[in-house]
Design an enzyme around this catalytic site. Structure first.
Site, PDB file in Angstrom:
ATOM      1  N   ARG A  93       3.999  -2.234   4.453  1.00  0.00           N
ATOM      2  CA  ARG A  93       5.281  -2.839   4.840  1.00  0.00           C
ATOM      3  C   ARG A  93       5.127  -3.640   6.113  1.00  0.00           C
ATOM      4  O   ARG A  93       4.298  -3.284   6.966  1.00  0.00           O
ATOM      5  CB  ARG A  93       6.315  -1.741   5.116  1.00  0.00           C
ATOM      6  CG  ARG A  93       6.895  -1.237   3.873  1.00  0.00           C
ATOM      7  CD  ARG A  93       7.873  -0.118   4.045  1.00  0.00           C
ATOM      8  NE  ARG A  93       8.114   0.337   2.712  1.00  0.00           N
ATOM      9  CZ  ARG A  93       9.011  -0.207   1.889  1.00  0.00           C
ATOM     10  NH1 ARG A  93       9.810  -1.154   2.311  1.00  0.00           N
ATOM     11  NH2 ARG A  93       9.122   0.227   0.652  1.00  0.00           N
ATOM     12  N   HIS A 111      -7.586  -5.407   8.353  1.00  0.00           N
ATOM     13  CA  HIS A 111      -7.383  -6.241   7.162  1.00  0.00           C
ATOM     14  C   HIS A 111      -8.744  -6.583   6.556  1.00  0.00           C
ATOM     15  O   HIS A 111      -9.667  -6.953   7.285  1.00  0.00           O
ATOM     16  CB  HIS A 111      -6.633  -7.518   7.561  1.00  0.00           C
ATOM     17  CG  HIS A 111      -6.283  -8.374   6.390  1.00  0.00           C
ATOM     18  ND1 HIS A 111      -5.241  -8.075   5.532  1.00  0.00           N
ATOM     19  CD2 HIS A 111      -6.858  -9.498   5.900  1.00  0.00           C
ATOM     20  CE1 HIS A 111      -5.188  -8.988   4.578  1.00  0.00           C
ATOM     21  NE2 HIS A 111      -6.169  -9.861   4.773  1.00  0.00           N
TER      22      HIS A 111
HETATM   23  C1  GRF Z   1      -7.940  -1.200   3.740  1.00  0.00           C
HETATM   24  O1  GRF Z   1      -8.807  -2.024   3.022  1.00  0.00           O
HETATM   25  C2  GRF Z   1      -7.304  -1.966   4.858  1.00  0.00           C
HETATM   26  O2  GRF Z   1      -8.093  -3.005   5.326  1.00  0.00           O
HETATM   27  C3  GRF Z   1      -6.060  -2.512   4.214  1.00  0.00           C
HETATM   28  O3  GRF Z   1      -5.642  -1.514   3.336  1.00  0.00           O
HETATM   29  C4  GRF Z   1      -6.743  -0.760   2.897  1.00  0.00           C
HETATM   30  C5  GRF Z   1      -6.422   0.689   3.079  1.00  0.00           C
HETATM   31  O4  GRF Z   1      -7.350   1.505   2.449  1.00  0.00           O
HETATM   32  N1  GRF Z   1      -5.079  -2.878   5.208  1.00  0.00           N
HETATM   33  P1  GRF Z   1      -7.327   3.086   2.698  1.00  0.00           P
HETATM   34  O5  GRF Z   1      -5.979   3.613   2.240  1.00  0.00           O
HETATM   35  O6  GRF Z   1      -7.586   3.327   4.150  1.00  0.00           O
HETATM   36  O7  GRF Z   1      -8.426   3.595   1.826  1.00  0.00           O
END
Ligand code: GRF
Length: 190
Positions: A93, A111
Site C-alpha cells: 500500500r 524495491h
Molecule cells: C521484495 O522483493 C521487495 O523488494 C518488494 O516486495 C518483495 C517482498 O518479498 N518490495 P518478501 O515478502 O520479503 O519475501
C-alpha cells in the site's frame, strides 16, 4: 552516532515475509523490531512474526472509511510502541500523508529493480519483459510517490541468458536479504 540505545523499528509487510525473516535473523542486527504491521490478516508473514515473538498490528483497510481513518489508528499504535523507524518489506500500500508527516525521513522501502527503472508492481517481470541485462535492488526513503523517494543504496544483479523468472528472482532476493539488514543497521545507528 546513537550511543547505546537501540532504535525501535516497525516492519510493514503484506506477503511472504522473506525480507522480514532476513532482518530478524541477521546476526549483527543493532536495532529492535518492536512490531510487525500487516494489512493482510492472512499474510504468511504474520506467522513468521509470531515465531520470532514479535507483536503484530493487523488491520483490514476495507473496514475503515478511508486511508486517513486507518492510518490515524495505526499511528496511534506506532506511537504507543515507541516506533522510531518504519521499514517497508513487501507492503503493498502507498503510505499516506498521516504517517508520512509523522515519520518524515524515517520510512524506508526496498524495491526489486534499479530505480528509477521499473517502479510499481512486478518490477522483476517488468525487467525481464524489457530484456535488460542488468537489474537489481534499491533501498530508498519513502515519499508520497510510488518508489520515487531518495535512493539510499543499490546493488546490481545480472540477468543471465538462461534465467527463468524464478532463478532471477532468487538472486534478487539473495541480494535483498543481505543488503536490507546491512543498510538498516547503518541508518538506525546514525
Ligand atoms: C521484495 O522483493 C521487495 O523488494 C518488494 O516486495 C518483495 C517482498 O518479498 N518490495 P518478501 O515478502 O520479503 O519475501
Amino acid at each position: 552516532m546513537n550511543m547505546g540505545k537501540r532504535a525501535n523499528v516497525a516492519v510493514f509487510a503484506s506477503g511472504t515475509g522473506s525480507n522480514f525473516d532476513a532482518i530478524m535473523s541477521s546476526p549483527d542486527r543493532n536495532f529492535d523490531v518492536v512490531r510487525l504491521v500487516s494489512d493482510k490478516p492472512k499474510a504468511h508473514v504474520i506467522g513468521k512474526a509470531a515465531s520470532f515473538g514479535i507483536q503484530t498490528i493487523v488491520f483490514n483497510p476495507s473496514e475503515y472509511e478511508d486511508k486517513v481513518a486507518y492510518e490515524e489508528e495505526l499511528l496511534d499504535q506506532l506511537k504507543k510502541a515507541r516506533v522510531e523507524w518504519i521499514v517497508l518489506a513487501g507492503y503493498m500500500r502507498v503510505i499516506g500523508k498521516t504517517i508520512l508527516d509523522a515519520y518524515e525521513g524515517k520510512i524506508i522501502n526496498i524495491h526489486p529493480s534499479l530505480l528509477p527503472s521499473f517502479p510499481g508492481i512486478d518490477a522483476i517481470g517488468q525487467a525481464l519483459e524489457a530484456g535488460v541485462k542488468v537489474s537489481g535492488v534499491t533501498i530508498h526513503y519513502v515519499d508520497e510517490g510510488i518508489d520515487t523517494g531518495e535512493i539510499i543504496a543499490q546493488e546490481a544483479v545480472t540477468v543471465f541468458p538462461h534465467d527463468t523468472r524464478e532463478s532471477f528472482q532468487r538472486r534478487i532476493q539473495q541480494v535483498e536479504h543481505k543488503l536490507y539488514p546491512q543498510v538498516l543497521n547503518k541508518l538506525t545507528a546514525e
